[in-house]
Design a protein around this motif. Structure first.
Motif, mmCIF file in Angstrom:
data_model
loop_
_atom_site.group_PDB
_atom_site.id
_atom_site.type_symbol
_atom_site.label_atom_id
_atom_site.label_comp_id
_atom_site.label_asym_id
_atom_site.label_seq_id
_atom_site.Cartn_x
_atom_site.Cartn_y
_atom_site.Cartn_z
ATOM 1 N N CYS A 32 15.130 -3.865 20.337
ATOM 2 C CA CYS A 32 16.026 -3.973 21.553
ATOM 3 C C CYS A 32 16.636 -2.795 22.228
ATOM 4 N N GLY A 33 17.083 -1.763 21.172
ATOM 5 C CA GLY A 33 17.844 -0.693 21.521
ATOM 6 C C GLY A 33 19.370 -0.843 21.850
ATOM 7 N N ARG A 34 19.898 -1.915 21.606
ATOM 8 C CA ARG A 34 21.319 -2.205 21.780
ATOM 9 C C ARG A 34 21.857 -1.866 20.452
ATOM 10 N N ALA A 35 23.108 -1.919 20.481
ATOM 11 C CA ALA A 35 23.982 -1.330 19.515
ATOM 12 C C ALA A 35 23.963 -2.542 18.284
ATOM 13 N N VAL A 36 24.129 -1.976 17.091
ATOM 14 C CA VAL A 36 24.166 -2.974 15.925
ATOM 15 C C VAL A 36 25.712 -2.868 15.253
ATOM 16 N N ASP A 37 26.323 -4.186 15.260
ATOM 17 C CA ASP A 37 27.696 -4.264 14.879
ATOM 18 C C ASP A 37 27.547 -4.733 13.336
ATOM 19 N N PHE A 38 27.926 -3.742 12.642
ATOM 20 C CA PHE A 38 27.852 -3.950 10.950
ATOM 21 C C PHE A 38 28.877 -4.912 10.381
ATOM 22 N N SER A 39 30.095 -5.003 11.417
ATOM 23 C CA SER A 39 30.760 -6.165 10.924
ATOM 24 C C SER A 39 30.451 -7.602 11.018
ATOM 25 N N THR A 42 25.369 -11.982 7.854
ATOM 26 C CA THR A 42 24.415 -13.112 7.942
ATOM 27 C C THR A 42 25.076 -14.234 7.635
ATOM 28 N N PRO A 43 24.598 -15.516 8.194
ATOM 29 C CA PRO A 43 23.494 -15.723 9.060
ATOM 30 C C PRO A 43 23.680 -15.483 10.394
ATOM 31 N N ASP A 44 24.747 -14.804 10.942
ATOM 32 C CA ASP A 44 24.603 -14.709 12.287
ATOM 33 C C ASP A 44 23.380 -13.774 13.003
ATOM 34 N N PRO A 45 23.043 -14.496 14.071
ATOM 35 C CA PRO A 45 21.628 -13.643 14.596
ATOM 36 C C PRO A 45 21.774 -12.180 15.092
ATOM 37 N N LEU A 46 22.964 -11.577 15.132
ATOM 38 C CA LEU A 46 23.117 -10.210 15.590
ATOM 39 C C LEU A 46 23.579 -9.371 14.239
ATOM 40 N N SER A 47 23.387 -10.143 13.055
ATOM 41 C CA SER A 47 23.551 -9.325 12.104
ATOM 42 C C SER A 47 22.516 -7.947 11.813
ATOM 43 N N ALA A 48 22.817 -7.083 10.797
ATOM 44 C CA ALA A 48 22.014 -6.043 10.803
ATOM 45 C C ALA A 48 21.120 -6.349 9.660
ATOM 46 N N VAL A 49 19.641 -5.902 9.878
ATOM 47 C CA VAL A 49 18.708 -6.009 8.890
ATOM 48 C C VAL A 49 17.670 -4.870 8.932
ATOM 49 N N ILE A 50 16.747 -4.856 8.017
ATOM 50 C CA ILE A 50 15.954 -3.752 8.188
ATOM 51 C C ILE A 50 14.467 -4.169 8.597
ATOM 52 N N ASP A 51 13.804 -3.700 9.471
ATOM 53 C CA ASP A 51 12.362 -4.219 10.099
ATOM 54 C C ASP A 51 11.333 -3.237 9.609
ATOM 55 N N HIS A 52 10.269 -3.759 9.192
ATOM 56 C CA HIS A 52 8.932 -2.918 9.004
ATOM 57 C C HIS A 52 8.603 -2.632 10.277
ATOM 58 N N ILE A 53 8.479 -1.277 10.737
ATOM 59 C CA ILE A 53 7.836 -0.836 11.931
ATOM 60 C C ILE A 53 6.469 -1.395 12.159
ATOM 61 N N ILE A 54 5.446 -1.013 11.276
ATOM 62 C CA ILE A 54 4.235 -1.481 10.772
ATOM 63 C C ILE A 54 4.340 -2.796 9.684
ATOM 64 N N PRO A 55 4.255 -3.959 9.964
ATOM 65 C CA PRO A 55 4.636 -5.068 9.249
ATOM 66 C C PRO A 55 3.581 -4.732 7.803
ATOM 67 N N VAL A 56 4.400 -5.342 6.795
ATOM 68 C CA VAL A 56 3.427 -5.124 5.326
ATOM 69 C C VAL A 56 2.255 -6.114 5.537
ATOM 70 N N SER A 57 2.212 -7.047 6.167
ATOM 71 C CA SER A 57 1.032 -7.833 6.332
ATOM 72 C C SER A 57 0.087 -7.137 6.949
ATOM 73 N N LYS A 58 0.178 -6.030 7.931
ATOM 74 C CA LYS A 58 -0.720 -5.397 8.723
ATOM 75 C C LYS A 58 -0.947 -4.026 8.068
ATOM 76 N N GLY A 59 -0.565 -3.773 7.016
ATOM 77 C CA GLY A 59 -0.892 -2.512 6.105
ATOM 78 C C GLY A 59 0.053 -1.623 6.232
ATOM 79 N N GLY A 60 1.424 -2.024 6.709
ATOM 80 C CA GLY A 60 2.550 -0.840 6.505
ATOM 81 C C GLY A 60 3.032 -0.904 5.284
ATOM 82 N N HIS A 61 3.604 0.329 4.866
ATOM 83 C CA HIS A 61 4.207 0.616 3.569
ATOM 84 C C HIS A 61 5.489 -0.160 3.437
#
Length: 110
Positions: A32-39, A42-61
């Motif tokens: 989304c391009g918005r700032a991520v608040d590391f404070s 989880t389980p807050d919806p705005l918590s920081a996570v790692i996303d696979h740009i190309i999903p592993v299920s679609k052949g991403g590393h």
């Protein structure tokens, strides 16, 4: 249900190492391009996570740092296993075939 490659075996260590690097070097959500608040934890919806740009299920590393980005939990869930392609920028240099017309020659009465 099989365990994901980034959660087991040889990729686990590399994934965790790259996750720490991304958490230290990135501060905006790659989706989304918005700032991520590391404070926010989880389980807050705005918590920081790692996303696979190309999903592993679609052949991403599963652990390559080039395939990982910071994201909000909710953005990552909405993206799911879809490929997210950002819009391409317009070309910076205009060629002589696509310059704007200065005179409308159809209506020209000379």
């Amino acid at each position: 249900m099989a365990i994901r490659l980034d959660k087991q075996g040889g990729h686990r260590g590399a994934y965790e190492k790259n996750k720490k690097i991304i958490f230290k070097t990135q501060n905006t959500c790659g989706i989304c391009g918005r700032a991520v608040d590391f404070s926010i934890k989880t389980p807050d919806p705005l918590s920081a996570v790692i996303d696979h740009i190309i999903p592993v299920s679609k052949g991403g590393h599963p652990s390559d740092i080039e395939n990982l980005q910071l994201a909000h939990w909710t953005c990552n869930r909405q993206k799911s296993d879809k490929l997210f392609i950002s819009p391409q920028e317009e070309p910076k240099v205009l060629g002589n075939r696509n310059l704007p017309q200065t005179i409308n020659w159809v209506e020209y009465k000379g």
